[in-house]
Write a protein that holds these residues in place. Structure first.
Motif, PDB file in Angstrom:
ATOM      1  N   ASP A   6       0.879  -1.175   0.134  1.00 60.30           N
ATOM      2  CA  ASP A   6      -0.179   0.205  -0.010  1.00 60.30           C
ATOM      3  C   ASP A   6       0.888   1.356  -0.073  1.00 60.30           C
ATOM      4  O   ASP A   6       0.506   2.398  -0.637  1.00 60.30           O
ATOM      5  CB  ASP A   6      -1.110   0.035   1.121  1.00 60.30           C
ATOM      6  N   ALA A   7       1.911   1.239   0.722  1.00 57.12           N
ATOM      7  CA  ALA A   7       2.682   2.195   0.664  1.00 57.12           C
ATOM      8  C   ALA A   7       3.387   2.685  -0.583  1.00 57.12           C
ATOM      9  O   ALA A   7       3.505   3.622  -1.127  1.00 57.12           O
ATOM     10  CB  ALA A   7       4.108   1.843   1.794  1.00 57.12           C
ATOM     11  N   ARG A   8       3.865   1.636  -1.366  1.00 55.61           N
ATOM     12  CA  ARG A   8       4.453   1.613  -2.713  1.00 55.61           C
ATOM     13  C   ARG A   8       3.226   2.251  -3.523  1.00 55.61           C
ATOM     14  O   ARG A   8       3.675   3.400  -4.308  1.00 55.61           O
ATOM     15  CB  ARG A   8       4.828   0.447  -3.312  1.00 55.61           C
ATOM     16  N   ARG A   9       2.095   1.906  -3.711  1.00 57.55           N
ATOM     17  CA  ARG A   9       0.922   2.088  -4.423  1.00 57.55           C
ATOM     18  C   ARG A   9       0.524   3.950  -4.155  1.00 57.55           C
ATOM     19  O   ARG A   9       0.462   4.705  -4.758  1.00 57.55           O
ATOM     20  CB  ARG A   9      -0.236   1.574  -4.195  1.00 57.55           C
ATOM     21  N   HIS A  10       0.682   3.923  -2.801  1.00 54.09           N
ATOM     22  CA  HIS A  10       0.357   5.706  -2.428  1.00 54.09           C
ATOM     23  C   HIS A  10       1.470   6.480  -3.036  1.00 54.09           C
ATOM     24  O   HIS A  10       1.236   7.680  -3.531  1.00 54.09           O
ATOM     25  CB  HIS A  10       0.366   5.674  -0.928  1.00 54.09           C
ATOM     26  N   LEU A  11       2.911   6.041  -2.848  1.00 56.12           N
ATOM     27  CA  LEU A  11       3.822   7.033  -3.241  1.00 56.12           C
ATOM     28  C   LEU A  11       4.055   7.149  -4.849  1.00 56.12           C
ATOM     29  O   LEU A  11       4.553   7.783  -5.452  1.00 56.12           O
ATOM     30  CB  LEU A  11       5.322   6.181  -3.031  1.00 56.12           C
ATOM     31  N   ASP A  12       3.452   5.964  -5.641  1.00 57.39           N
ATOM     32  CA  ASP A  12       3.471   6.159  -6.965  1.00 57.39           C
ATOM     33  C   ASP A  12       2.412   7.196  -7.336  1.00 57.39           C
ATOM     34  O   ASP A  12       2.689   7.575  -8.830  1.00 57.39           O
ATOM     35  CB  ASP A  12       2.912   4.755  -7.716  1.00 57.39           C
ATOM     36  N   HIS A  13       1.506   7.544  -6.566  1.00 54.44           N
ATOM     37  CA  HIS A  13       0.372   8.361  -7.092  1.00 54.44           C
ATOM     38  C   HIS A  13       0.570   9.900  -6.494  1.00 54.44           C
ATOM     39  O   HIS A  13      -0.346  10.734  -6.803  1.00 54.44           O
ATOM     40  CB  HIS A  13      -0.951   7.929  -7.144  1.00 54.44           C
ATOM     41  N   HIS A  14       1.163   9.897  -5.145  1.00 57.47           N
ATOM     42  CA  HIS A  14       1.198  11.068  -4.504  1.00 57.47           C
ATOM     43  C   HIS A  14       2.610  11.501  -4.003  1.00 57.47           C
ATOM     44  O   HIS A  14       3.289  10.810  -3.806  1.00 57.47           O
ATOM     45  CB  HIS A  14       0.272  10.698  -3.181  1.00 57.47           C
ATOM     46  N   ALA A  15       2.827  12.910  -3.912  1.00 58.84           N
ATOM     47  CA  ALA A  15       4.052  13.473  -3.429  1.00 58.84           C
ATOM     48  C   ALA A  15       4.015  13.401  -1.805  1.00 58.84           C
ATOM     49  O   ALA A  15       3.311  13.657  -1.022  1.00 58.84           O
ATOM     50  CB  ALA A  15       4.274  14.858  -3.982  1.00 58.84           C
ATOM     51  N   VAL A  16       5.178  12.673  -1.435  1.00 63.96           N
ATOM     52  CA  VAL A  16       5.346  12.480   0.090  1.00 63.96           C
ATOM     53  C   VAL A  16       6.713  12.998   0.373  1.00 63.96           C
ATOM     54  O   VAL A  16       7.760  12.740  -0.431  1.00 63.96           O
ATOM     55  CB  VAL A  16       5.205  11.178   0.443  1.00 63.96           C
ATOM     56  N   ASP A  17       6.870  13.677   1.497  1.00 62.36           N
ATOM     57  CA  ASP A  17       8.127  14.117   1.762  1.00 62.36           C
ATOM     58  C   ASP A  17       9.069  13.139   2.824  1.00 62.36           C
ATOM     59  O   ASP A  17      10.223  13.059   2.952  1.00 62.36           O
ATOM     60  CB  ASP A  17       8.170  15.577   2.522  1.00 62.36           C
ATOM     61  N   LEU A  18       8.258  12.512   3.674  1.00 64.94           N
ATOM     62  CA  LEU A  18       8.505  11.855   4.780  1.00 64.94           C
ATOM     63  C   LEU A  18       7.746  10.629   4.903  1.00 64.94           C
ATOM     64  O   LEU A  18       6.475  10.591   5.185  1.00 64.94           O
ATOM     65  CB  LEU A  18       8.675  12.989   6.081  1.00 64.94           C
ATOM     66  N   LEU A  19       8.417   9.471   5.488  1.00 62.87           N
ATOM     67  CA  LEU A  19       7.707   8.278   5.885  1.00 62.87           C
ATOM     68  C   LEU A  19       7.691   8.149   7.302  1.00 62.87           C
ATOM     69  O   LEU A  19       8.848   7.958   7.785  1.00 62.87           O
ATOM     70  CB  LEU A  19       8.245   7.176   5.194  1.00 62.87           C
ATOM     71  N   LEU A  20       6.607   8.025   7.978  1.00 65.47           N
ATOM     72  CA  LEU A  20       6.628   7.423   9.545  1.00 65.47           C
ATOM     73  C   LEU A  20       6.495   5.949   9.248  1.00 65.47           C
ATOM     74  O   LEU A  20       5.321   5.359   9.178  1.00 65.47           O
ATOM     75  CB  LEU A  20       5.488   8.070  10.068  1.00 65.47           C
ATOM     76  N   LEU A  21       7.573   5.240   9.231  1.00 61.60           N
ATOM     77  CA  LEU A  21       7.435   3.680   8.893  1.00 61.60           C
ATOM     78  C   LEU A  21       7.748   2.701   9.892  1.00 61.60           C
ATOM     79  O   LEU A  21       8.859   2.605  10.649  1.00 61.60           O
ATOM     80  CB  LEU A  21       8.771   3.755   7.603  1.00 61.60           C
ATOM     81  N   ASP A  22       6.850   1.708  10.197  1.00 58.90           N
ATOM     82  CA  ASP A  22       6.924   0.918  11.013  1.00 58.90           C
ATOM     83  C   ASP A  22       7.819  -0.360  10.275  1.00 58.90           C
ATOM     84  O   ASP A  22       7.736  -0.344   9.279  1.00 58.90           O
ATOM     85  CB  ASP A  22       5.419   0.223  11.441  1.00 58.90           C
ATOM     86  N   LEU A  23       8.701  -0.688  11.094  1.00 57.20           N
ATOM     87  CA  LEU A  23       9.786  -1.779  10.183  1.00 57.20           C
ATOM     88  C   LEU A  23       9.116  -3.241  10.339  1.00 57.20           C
ATOM     89  O   LEU A  23       9.572  -3.867   9.636  1.00 57.20           O
ATOM     90  CB  LEU A  23      10.937  -1.799  11.079  1.00 57.20           C
ATOM     91  N   TYR A  24       8.211  -3.433  10.996  1.00 55.11           N
ATOM     92  CA  TYR A  24       7.355  -4.770  10.919  1.00 55.11           C
ATOM     93  C   TYR A  24       6.211  -4.582  10.409  1.00 55.11           C
ATOM     94  O   TYR A  24       5.174  -4.508  10.827  1.00 55.11           O
ATOM     95  CB  TYR A  24       7.540  -5.473  12.332  1.00 55.11           C
ATOM     96  N   LEU A  25       6.172  -4.956   9.118  1.00 54.70           N
ATOM     97  CA  LEU A  25       4.955  -5.085   8.238  1.00 54.70           C
ATOM     98  C   LEU A  25       4.368  -6.474   7.789  1.00 54.70           C
ATOM     99  O   LEU A  25       5.332  -7.333   7.944  1.00 54.70           O
ATOM    100  CB  LEU A  25       5.245  -4.164   6.986  1.00 54.70           C
ATOM    101  N   PRO A  26       3.158  -6.548   7.676  1.00 50.28           N
ATOM    102  CA  PRO A  26       2.731  -7.994   7.407  1.00 50.28           C
ATOM    103  C   PRO A  26       3.184  -8.380   6.132  1.00 50.28           C
ATOM    104  O   PRO A  26       3.141  -9.761   5.851  1.00 50.28           O
ATOM    105  CB  PRO A  26       1.142  -7.749   7.095  1.00 50.28           C
ATOM    106  N   ASP A  27       3.636  -7.696   5.040  1.00 50.38           N
ATOM    107  CA  ASP A  27       4.086  -8.190   3.867  1.00 50.38           C
ATOM    108  C   ASP A  27       5.785  -7.937   3.844  1.00 50.38           C
ATOM    109  O   ASP A  27       6.361  -7.983   2.673  1.00 50.38           O
ATOM    110  CB  ASP A  27       3.413  -7.576   2.672  1.00 50.38           C
TER     111      ASP A  27
END
Length: 227
Positions: free
Chosen positions: A43-64
């Motif tokens: 979902d993060a990759r899809r969002h970044l493909d369509h929206h401009a983002v400056d900063l990710l607040l990223l959980d390191l343990y994701l389901p995928d």
């Protein structure tokens, strides 16, 4: 007068409750806006493909997949957003790997609004640095704005030295410790030891469980959380 545009943040967190809390935290900090909230790397990759983002607040343990692997994928795809990593893991090897991949800050779960606000404000100050430095001092100040966050304040009555002593004692006891055992080992009272142990539980660094099999009320036993 030219206004500085808000810093656009993508919250990537698989736990819906934590994701909602982190989103609310970001929205409360002036100068930041939430571009989106997603719950997986895909979902993060899809969002970044369509929206401009400056900063990710990223959980390191994701389901995928792991967040650091997501970072490598995003960099390979040309996404240059900065990353503040969010994790309950305290593995310093992972911290070093994250820094080598461009993680600008680490936040250990659970964290308060004040802690996140401090990191975001320091990140904003770092982003504002531009032009040519006049000398080494100016370079050092720019890096310090990002790398030297103020230590989180301890609750009233707790000290860093005693917290370190209780932490070391608990980490050295694979079977865990009671408040009485911790107090005896460190040289403080049972009640004081319990305050420190409960603080470690509240901040996600220890777990507590009742120990049965003895006469009277069960005794609480504390163990270091290796997460």
């Amino acid at each position: 007068m030219t206004t500085t545009p808000d810093i656009r943040v993508l919250v990537v967190e698989d736990d819906p409750v934590a994701a909602a809390a982190h989103t609310l935290y970001v929205e409360r900090v002036p100068g930041f806006t939430v571009s989106g909230t997603v719950h997986s790397g895909a979902d993060a990759r899809r969002h970044l493909d369509h929206h401009a983002v400056d900063l990710l607040l990223l959980d390191l343990y994701l389901p995928d997949g792991h967040g650091l692997q997501l970072m490598r994928t995003l960099r390979g795809a040309g996404h240059g957003a900065d990353v503040i990593a969010v994790t309950s893991a305290r593995d310093l090897t992972m911290v070093r790997e994250g820094v080598s991949q461009g993680v600008v800050q680490y936040l250990l779960k659970p964290f308060t609004f004040a802690t996140l606000r401090d990191r975001l404000q320091r990140y904003a100050a770092f982003r504002c640095t531009a032009g040519e430095a006049s000398g080494q001092d100016e370079v050092d100040r720019a890096i310090a704005a990002l790398r030297n966050p103020r230590p989180a304040a301890l609750p009233k009555g707790l000290t860093s030295a005693t917290l370190r002593a209780v932490t070391d004692a608990l980490r050295a006891a694979p079977a865990g410790l009671s408040a009485t055992e911790a107090g005896t080992g460190v040289g403080i009272s049972r009640i004081t030891a319990r305050r420190y142990l409960e603080y470690l539980v509240d901040t996600g660094r220890a777990a507590r469980a009742p120990q049965y099999g003895q006469v009277g009320r069960p005794e609480l036993r504390y163990r270091w959380s290796e997460r």
